[in-house]
Design a protein around this motif. Structure first.
Motif, PDB file in Angstrom:
ATOM      1  N   TYR A 140      82.382  33.614  51.752  1.00  0.00           N
ATOM      2  CA  TYR A 140      82.455  32.253  52.286  1.00  0.00           C
ATOM      3  C   TYR A 140      83.566  32.126  53.319  1.00  0.00           C
ATOM      4  O   TYR A 140      83.380  31.573  54.403  1.00  0.00           O
ATOM      5  CB  TYR A 140      82.688  31.232  51.167  1.00  0.00           C
ATOM      6  CG  TYR A 140      83.251  29.928  51.694  1.00  0.00           C
ATOM      7  CD1 TYR A 140      82.444  29.019  52.360  1.00  0.00           C
ATOM      8  CD2 TYR A 140      84.620  29.652  51.587  1.00  0.00           C
ATOM      9  CE1 TYR A 140      82.973  27.847  52.887  1.00  0.00           C
ATOM     10  CE2 TYR A 140      85.152  28.492  52.109  1.00  0.00           C
ATOM     11  CZ  TYR A 140      84.329  27.589  52.756  1.00  0.00           C
ATOM     12  OH  TYR A 140      84.851  26.454  53.302  1.00  0.00           O
ATOM     13  N   LEU A 141      84.761  32.627  52.985  1.00  0.00           N
ATOM     14  CA  LEU A 141      85.892  32.479  53.896  1.00  0.00           C
ATOM     15  C   LEU A 141      85.638  33.201  55.215  1.00  0.00           C
ATOM     16  O   LEU A 141      85.994  32.703  56.286  1.00  0.00           O
ATOM     17  CB  LEU A 141      87.162  33.000  53.227  1.00  0.00           C
ATOM     18  CG  LEU A 141      87.655  32.153  52.055  1.00  0.00           C
ATOM     19  CD1 LEU A 141      88.804  32.845  51.333  1.00  0.00           C
ATOM     20  CD2 LEU A 141      88.091  30.770  52.523  1.00  0.00           C
ATOM     21  N   ALA A 142      85.011  34.375  55.158  1.00  0.00           N
ATOM     22  CA  ALA A 142      84.683  35.101  56.387  1.00  0.00           C
ATOM     23  C   ALA A 142      83.703  34.310  57.237  1.00  0.00           C
ATOM     24  O   ALA A 142      83.857  34.208  58.460  1.00  0.00           O
ATOM     25  CB  ALA A 142      84.115  36.473  56.044  1.00  0.00           C
ATOM     26  N   GLU A 143      82.693  33.742  56.604  1.00  0.00           N
ATOM     27  CA  GLU A 143      81.709  32.968  57.349  1.00  0.00           C
ATOM     28  C   GLU A 143      82.322  31.699  57.930  1.00  0.00           C
ATOM     29  O   GLU A 143      81.986  31.284  59.045  1.00  0.00           O
ATOM     30  CB  GLU A 143      80.523  32.637  56.449  1.00  0.00           C
ATOM     31  CG  GLU A 143      79.682  33.860  56.096  1.00  0.00           C
ATOM     32  CD  GLU A 143      78.468  33.510  55.243  1.00  0.00           C
ATOM     33  OE1 GLU A 143      78.378  32.357  54.788  1.00  0.00           O
ATOM     34  OE2 GLU A 143      77.626  34.399  55.053  1.00  0.00           O
ATOM     35  N   SER A 144      83.238  31.091  57.187  1.00  0.00           N
ATOM     36  CA  SER A 144      83.868  29.872  57.688  1.00  0.00           C
ATOM     37  C   SER A 144      84.736  30.172  58.909  1.00  0.00           C
ATOM     38  O   SER A 144      84.853  29.339  59.816  1.00  0.00           O
ATOM     39  CB  SER A 144      84.694  29.206  56.583  1.00  0.00           C
ATOM     40  OG  SER A 144      85.850  29.960  56.264  1.00  0.00           O
ATOM     41  N   ILE A 145      85.347  31.347  58.956  1.00  0.00           N
ATOM     42  CA  ILE A 145      86.125  31.752  60.129  1.00  0.00           C
ATOM     43  C   ILE A 145      85.198  31.994  61.315  1.00  0.00           C
ATOM     44  O   ILE A 145      85.459  31.540  62.435  1.00  0.00           O
ATOM     45  CB  ILE A 145      86.948  33.013  59.816  1.00  0.00           C
ATOM     46  CG1 ILE A 145      88.013  32.722  58.757  1.00  0.00           C
ATOM     47  CG2 ILE A 145      87.606  33.560  61.082  1.00  0.00           C
ATOM     48  CD1 ILE A 145      88.682  33.955  58.198  1.00  0.00           C
ATOM     49  N   ARG A 146      84.113  32.697  61.072  1.00  0.00           N
ATOM     50  CA  ARG A 146      83.176  33.014  62.154  1.00  0.00           C
ATOM     51  C   ARG A 146      82.590  31.752  62.771  1.00  0.00           C
ATOM     52  O   ARG A 146      82.380  31.678  63.992  1.00  0.00           O
ATOM     53  CB  ARG A 146      82.045  33.894  61.614  1.00  0.00           C
ATOM     54  CG  ARG A 146      81.032  34.346  62.658  1.00  0.00           C
ATOM     55  CD  ARG A 146      79.829  34.970  62.004  1.00  0.00           C
ATOM     56  NE  ARG A 146      79.135  34.008  61.136  1.00  0.00           N
ATOM     57  CZ  ARG A 146      78.096  34.328  60.364  1.00  0.00           C
ATOM     58  NH1 ARG A 146      77.671  35.575  60.325  1.00  0.00           N
ATOM     59  NH2 ARG A 146      77.514  33.403  59.620  1.00  0.00           N
ATOM     60  N   ASP A 147      82.327  30.734  61.972  1.00  0.00           N
ATOM     61  CA  ASP A 147      81.669  29.522  62.459  1.00  0.00           C
ATOM     62  C   ASP A 147      82.643  28.451  62.946  1.00  0.00           C
ATOM     63  O   ASP A 147      82.222  27.370  63.347  1.00  0.00           O
ATOM     64  CB  ASP A 147      80.789  28.935  61.341  1.00  0.00           C
ATOM     65  CG  ASP A 147      79.628  29.854  60.983  1.00  0.00           C
ATOM     66  OD1 ASP A 147      79.187  30.625  61.855  1.00  0.00           O
ATOM     67  OD2 ASP A 147      79.184  29.814  59.822  1.00  0.00           O
ATOM     68  N   TRP A 148      83.931  28.739  62.910  1.00  0.00           N
ATOM     69  CA  TRP A 148      84.946  27.756  63.284  1.00  0.00           C
ATOM     70  C   TRP A 148      85.039  27.642  64.811  1.00  0.00           C
ATOM     71  O   TRP A 148      84.820  28.628  65.525  1.00  0.00           O
ATOM     72  CB  TRP A 148      86.279  28.183  62.692  1.00  0.00           C
ATOM     73  CG  TRP A 148      87.409  27.223  62.892  1.00  0.00           C
ATOM     74  CD1 TRP A 148      88.536  27.434  63.632  1.00  0.00           C
ATOM     75  CD2 TRP A 148      87.545  25.916  62.331  1.00  0.00           C
ATOM     76  NE1 TRP A 148      89.358  26.339  63.568  1.00  0.00           N
ATOM     77  CE2 TRP A 148      88.765  25.387  62.778  1.00  0.00           C
ATOM     78  CE3 TRP A 148      86.734  25.144  61.506  1.00  0.00           C
ATOM     79  CZ2 TRP A 148      89.217  24.119  62.425  1.00  0.00           C
ATOM     80  CZ3 TRP A 148      87.180  23.876  61.146  1.00  0.00           C
ATOM     81  CH2 TRP A 148      88.402  23.380  61.604  1.00  0.00           C
ATOM     82  N   PRO A 149      85.381  26.465  65.356  1.00  0.00           N
ATOM     83  CA  PRO A 149      85.514  26.317  66.811  1.00  0.00           C
ATOM     84  C   PRO A 149      86.587  27.242  67.386  1.00  0.00           C
ATOM     85  O   PRO A 149      87.537  27.624  66.695  1.00  0.00           O
ATOM     86  CB  PRO A 149      85.931  24.847  66.984  1.00  0.00           C
ATOM     87  CG  PRO A 149      85.467  24.168  65.735  1.00  0.00           C
ATOM     88  CD  PRO A 149      85.570  25.183  64.650  1.00  0.00           C
TER      89      PRO A 149
END
Length: 232
Positions: A186-195
Motif C-alpha cells: 500500500y505505501l509503495a502504491e501511495s508514493i507512486r500515485d502521489w502528485p
C-alpha cells in the motif's frame, strides 16, 4: 489493508499503521538506506523552531520526528490518528505530549501554533486539501508550514529504477523485517500515485498558504515544501 486504495478509508489506514507501529522506525531506516535521518534534519532546519515556539507535528507516529523540535526548546505536540503509533511513541518518548487526532478535523483552536509540519503522512490523509486547510487554521498569521513527502525523482532513468524498487523490493524488505510486507505494498502504491513537486505545491496554495516553494532531497525521491499563512 494490502493494496492501495485512493479512497483511503481512515479506519483502514489507521489499522494498518497500528500493525506496523513497533517496527515502523526501524523499517524506514532500512528501506531508505539511512536517508530518513538526513530528511529529518532538513525538516528541522526548514521549520527553524526556537525556544518557546509552538509546533504541531502532524502524523508524528512514534514521535521520532518531534524530538528535534523539543531539543530546540520548542513546545511540540505530536499528533497522529493511529493509536498503535501513539502507544509505541509514549513508551519510547515519554517526555513528548502525544495527542490523537484526525488531520481533517484537528482538535486544536485557531491560531495556536507558530508552525505545523507533516512528514511522510500527508498522502495517507483521506482529504489532502482539508488537512492542509486545517493546518492553516491552527497556525497563527505569519506562521509556517513544512511538508516533507515522497515525490518524483527528477532524472528519468533513476525515476524508472526507483519506481521498480518501490513496487518490488520495498515490500519484500519490509516484510522480512517486520512481517508486514502487505502494508508496504500500500505505501509503495501511495508514493507512486502521489502528485509531483509542482502538483503538491498547487494543492498547498489552493489551501490558502502563500509564498509556497519546494526543494528536492535525494534527487527528488523526497521534496520539502514550505508555505506561510498570510498576516491577518
Amino acid at each position: 489493508m494490502s493494496r492501495a486504495s485512493l479512497e483511503k478509508q481512515p479506519q483502514d489506514v489507521a489499522r494498518m499503521f497500528d500493525g506496523i507501529a513497533e517496527r515502523y522506525d526501524l523499517i524506514n531506516d532500512v528501506v531508505s538506506a539511512g536517508q530518513t535521518r538526513q530528511w529529518r534534519r532538513a525538516v528541522e532546519r526548514a521549520v527553524d523552531a526556537g525556544p518557546g515556539d509552538r509546533v504541531l507535528d502532524l502524523a508524528a507516529g512514534t514521535g521520532t520526528s518531534s524530538l528535534p523540535f523539543a531539543a530546540a526548546g520548542a513546545q511540540v505536540v505530536s499528533c497522529d490518528f493511529s493509536l498503535g503509533m501513539l502507544q509505541a511513541g509514549r513508551k519510547r518518548n515519554p517526555s513528548l505530549p502525544f495527542v490523537a487526532g484526525d488531520g481533517t478535523r484537528l482538535p486544536f483552536a485557531d491560531g495556536v501554533f507558530d508552525a505545523a509540519t507533516i512528514s511522510f503522512g500527508l498522502r495517507n490523509v483521506v482529504d489532502t486539501g482539508a488537512a492542509l486547510a486545517e493546518m492553516r487554521r491552527v497556525v497563527r498569521p505569519g506562521g509556517r508550514l513544512v511538508v516533507c513527502e515522497f515525490s518524483t525523482p527528477v532524472w528519468g532513468p533513476f525515476r524508472t529504477v526507483y519506481q521498480e524498487y518501490l513496487m518490488e523490493a520495498l515490500p519484500r524488505i519490509a516484510g522480512a523485517i517486520g512481517k508486514q510486507g502487505d502494508s508496504y505494498v500500500y505505501l509503495a502504491e501511495s508514493i507512486r500515485d502521489w502528485p509531483d513537486q509542482a502538483g503538491l505545491a498547487a494543492l498547498i496554495q489552493d489551501a490558502g498558504w502563500t509564498r509556497v516553494a519546494w526543494r528536492n532531497l535525494t534527487g527528488g525521491i523526497v521534496a520539502l515544501h514550505r508555505g506561510f499563512r498570510a498576516d491577518a
